[in-house]
Design an enzyme around this catalytic site. Structure first.
Site, PDB file in Angstrom:
ATOM      1  N   CYS A  50      -4.662  -0.378   3.676  1.00 41.02           N
ATOM      2  CA  CYS A  50      -5.315  -1.292   4.122  1.00 41.02           C
ATOM      3  C   CYS A  50      -6.642  -1.830   4.110  1.00 41.02           C
ATOM      4  O   CYS A  50      -6.549  -2.953   4.127  1.00 41.02           O
ATOM      5  CB  CYS A  50      -4.421  -0.923   5.674  1.00 41.02           C
ATOM      6  SG  CYS A  50      -5.135  -0.371   6.568  1.00 41.02           S
TER       7      CYS A  50
ATOM      8  N   GLN B 108       0.468  -1.337   0.196  1.00 44.13           N
ATOM      9  CA  GLN B 108       0.184  -0.097  -0.227  1.00 44.13           C
ATOM     10  C   GLN B 108       0.818   0.952  -0.093  1.00 44.13           C
ATOM     11  O   GLN B 108      -0.139   2.923  -0.099  1.00 44.13           O
ATOM     12  CB  GLN B 108      -0.623   0.169   1.325  1.00 44.13           C
ATOM     13  CG  GLN B 108      -0.217   0.080   2.397  1.00 44.13           C
ATOM     14  CD  GLN B 108      -1.746  -0.022   3.789  1.00 44.13           C
ATOM     15  OE1 GLN B 108      -1.650  -1.660   4.098  1.00 44.13           O
ATOM     16  NE2 GLN B 108      -1.847   1.228   4.514  1.00 44.13           N
TER      17      GLN B 108
END
Length: 453
Positions: free
Chosen positions: A73, A67
């Site tokens: 997330c 990410q």
């Protein structure tokens, strides 16, 4: 009421210093901590050794995702549970769904959600708790499973190649900063217009114009999302497994095929204001306005484990949310309450000064990060001992991108799992599907958004 003043005196300080220096353990701890830091000095090697990889139930995935410098997330965890189905269906070596695609739509929908909340609170004081809360972080990167489900239901998904990462998706700070500034300016304009007597229709027209400018900002930062795209997926033997032109909704139906409404959020919050066995929602938490907000079923943590284990045993990964920074050896990818003995290091309870409910109630803990459960090691009695976790911090994190969670850590810091509702008991399913949800305040810890990087 008269304030009870109790100053720290020089005598107090002298006594504390003398007591500190009188204990050899304090001096050893001081030297270790001041040189290496608290967690390095508190690391317990015997406990770390028990976190070696090796699982009785395991769901294999593709290559690790990253990410980068964003709080996505919850998107990565959601997409990783979805891409698993694509990898399995077409026998792929690896596969990745676009994370920039839902990021665009989430920012757009959160902006619209925020403006709706602004119009709904025009008569609330701007310095009151509610409006102050709404203005604090209107379009942050964080989110919940139900919010991602709403995005996919409305917009579908696409392969990463159809909408790749940009500088602003890899590091969202600048984009978020300018969009937040613009939206706070929108809130100011809408409230000023209301104070001047502007009617609801004209305010709604202002909102539509603002949303057009939000789209322009997002398209500048992320590019425009594709309306359709070409797909050519090859399997492990380099044979063409899927090809054609798809819209994002068509691609989700064909390549993922997940029944979104079958998957429900279970939380475990043992606080007095949230009795187990009931459904909950959080006031003003969501993104897609027409789809509503979030819905949870609050159960004991043992039930979250049972459902997660049953879903893993059936060969499907499990989305979960936790307070990732607690008792965490990040470089080694180990979350274990026994791996760090901070209390022994300091000589009094620090980590052990509150239980799970007290940490939630007094602001010490909440869900900060979402990941995917991909395996579990069982003891001789069939109870879980260690959980395998797919993180979204790249292959160089932890052990080739994987973390582990001890079962004791799960007890303390896992707050949410997303599972197929078929794993609920009949009574649990009935409550989730039929009970009117109890409404939690916007700032309740169960309204926290997974966002950690």
């Amino acid at each position: 009421m008269e304030k009870n003043v109790q100053a720290v005196t020089s005598e107090d300080l002298a006594a504390a210093s003398e007591a500190f220096r009188a204990e050899r353990a304090n001096l050893v701890a001081k030297n270790a901590v001041s040189s290496k830091g608290i967690r390095a000095a508190a690391r317990v090697p015997e406990a770390v050794a028990k976190s070696a990889l090796g699982f009785d139930v395991e769901v294999p995935q593709g290559d690790r995702c990253d990410q980068e410098r964003s709080g996505r997330c919850w998107m990565f965890a959601s997409l990783n549970t979805m891409r698993f189905r694509t990898i399995k269906k077409y026998n792929l070596k690896t596969f990745e769904l676009s994370q920039a695609y839902p990021l665009f739509w989430d920012k757009l929908e959160k902006s619209n959600w925020f403006l709706g909340n602004v119009l709904d609170t025009l008569d609330e004081p701007v310095d009151g708790r509610l409006v102050s809360f709404l203005l604090a972080d209107p379009i942050g990167d964080g989110g919940q499973w139900d919010m991602f489900k709403s995005l996919v239901r409305k917009y579908g998904v696409c392969p990463k190649e159809a909408m790749p990462e940009t500088a602003c998706s890899r590091n969202t700070r600048e984009m978020d900063s300018y969009l937040t500034r613009y939206l706070r300016g929108c809130a100011c304009r809408l409230r000023r217009a209301h104070e001047a007597g502007v009617g609801a229709d004209d305010l709604a027209s202002m909102r539509r114009e603002m949303m057009g400018e939000v789209y322009q900002l997002l398209a500048t930062c992320l590019g425009e999302p594709p309306a359709s795209f070409e797909v050519r997926l090859r399997d492990k033997d380099d044979k063409l497994a899927l090809s054609g032109t798809f819209t994002p909704q068509e691609f989700f139906a064909e390549a993922v095929g997940m029944e979104l409404d079958d998957y429900v959020s279970l939380i475990s919050a043992p606080t007095a204001d949230k009795p187990f066995g009931h459904a909950y929602t959080v006031s003003r938490l969501g993104n897609v306005e027409e789809d509503g907000g979030v819905r949870y079923l609050n159960l004991p943590v043992s039930e979250l484990k049972r459902c997660a284990m049953e879903q893993l045993a059936d060969g499907l990964p499990v989305w979960f949310g936790c307070d990732v920074a607690q008792s965490y050896l990040s470089d080694e990818g180990i979350m274990d309450t026994a791996a760090l003995d901070v209390d022994a290091l300091f000589g009094f309870p620090v980590e052990g000064c509150m239980d799970r409910a007290e940490r939630l109630e007094f602001g010490e803990s909440l869900m900060t990060h979402a990941m995917v459960l991909e395996g579990v090691r069982l003891g001789a009695d069939g109870a879980p001992e260690l959980w395998k976790v797919e993180n979204s911090w790249g292959k160089d994190h932890g052990r080739n991108g994987f973390d582990t969670i001890s079962d004791a850590w799960f007890d303390e810091y896992v707050y949410q799992v997303v599972v197929d509702k078929k794993y609920l008991t009949d009574e649990e399913r009935h409550v989730f599907e039929t009970e009117e949800a109890r409404v939690l305040a916007p700032w309740d810890p169960m309204g926290s958004l997974a966002r950690t990087r």
